[in-house]
Design a protein around this motif. Sequence first.
Motif: not given
Length: 296
Positions: A182-197
């Motif tokens: 979970v903590v190591q996954m690197v988000p590269l693109w998102e919509r609607k604040g999905t990474y924080r969710k």
Amino acid sequence: MRISSESLSYAALAYADIFEYPLTLREWRLFSLFISRPPVKKLAGVEKRIVNATTYYFLRGREKIINTRLSRTHFALSKWKKAAIVARALGRIPTVHLVGVTGGLAMNNAKQDDDIDLYCVTEKNTLWMTRFLVTIFVSLLGVRRTPKAKDVTDMFCLNMFTTVDGMSIPVGERDLFSAHEVVQMVPLWERKGTYRKFILHNRWVKNYLPTAWRKCQAQNVACGEKINVRILTLLEPVARILQLWYMKKRHTSEVLGDKILRFHPKDARVWIKKKLQKRLAKYDISLDSVFIHQLE
């Protein structure tokens, strides 16, 4: 089960050692287990070495993994550039809410011939339709890793999809391995604040890696606007039926649901537990006290 600060410090280094990944002091603190206190730096059985003005900590006799880490960091550079391009391209699919990198690349720990693991989060009720579109898109780009491919260098492995309401790791899989994922996954693109969710949906991670979990909440991600996806939602049942029919004779250990699709031929948790147990045994640390920790 109580475990000493010394044992926790050993355990953090032992987990990283499985992946031939010596830790800097900042990383050692970031991935400290169960508590937010800094690790115990002076420990018998732990060594350090300064390379290019950076101090690396590792288990005794494992100095060679410093060069391994440095070489893999070099190989990761070109892979990140390709991953960023593909992630932004996938963001054009209206049902895609998040594209992130997992696996070795997420830690800059990729071998030269490694593929690139992607994690995609989709709009509700569009899991199968989104997978279909993502698969077609990556295939057209000529960078999709196929099951029988021999040369997978820089190819994209579409190994996990979840819906926005299925981002929580199942209760039965909440352990040290999943917390790291979970903590190591690197988000590269998102919509609607999905990474924080995604991070908030997995609050349980702070019981294992409290410092790393808190740091994830402050991460900034490239984002796109909301798009109407009603038509694709209507096509979801058809996409599901067709893909399940196609997979029927090929099904092995995949997880196939309405909120999660996971395509991992081998459960990494199994071999990681064995390797971690072997390392912890040298310091008389119980595997269960670390791997399936329960907050008291």
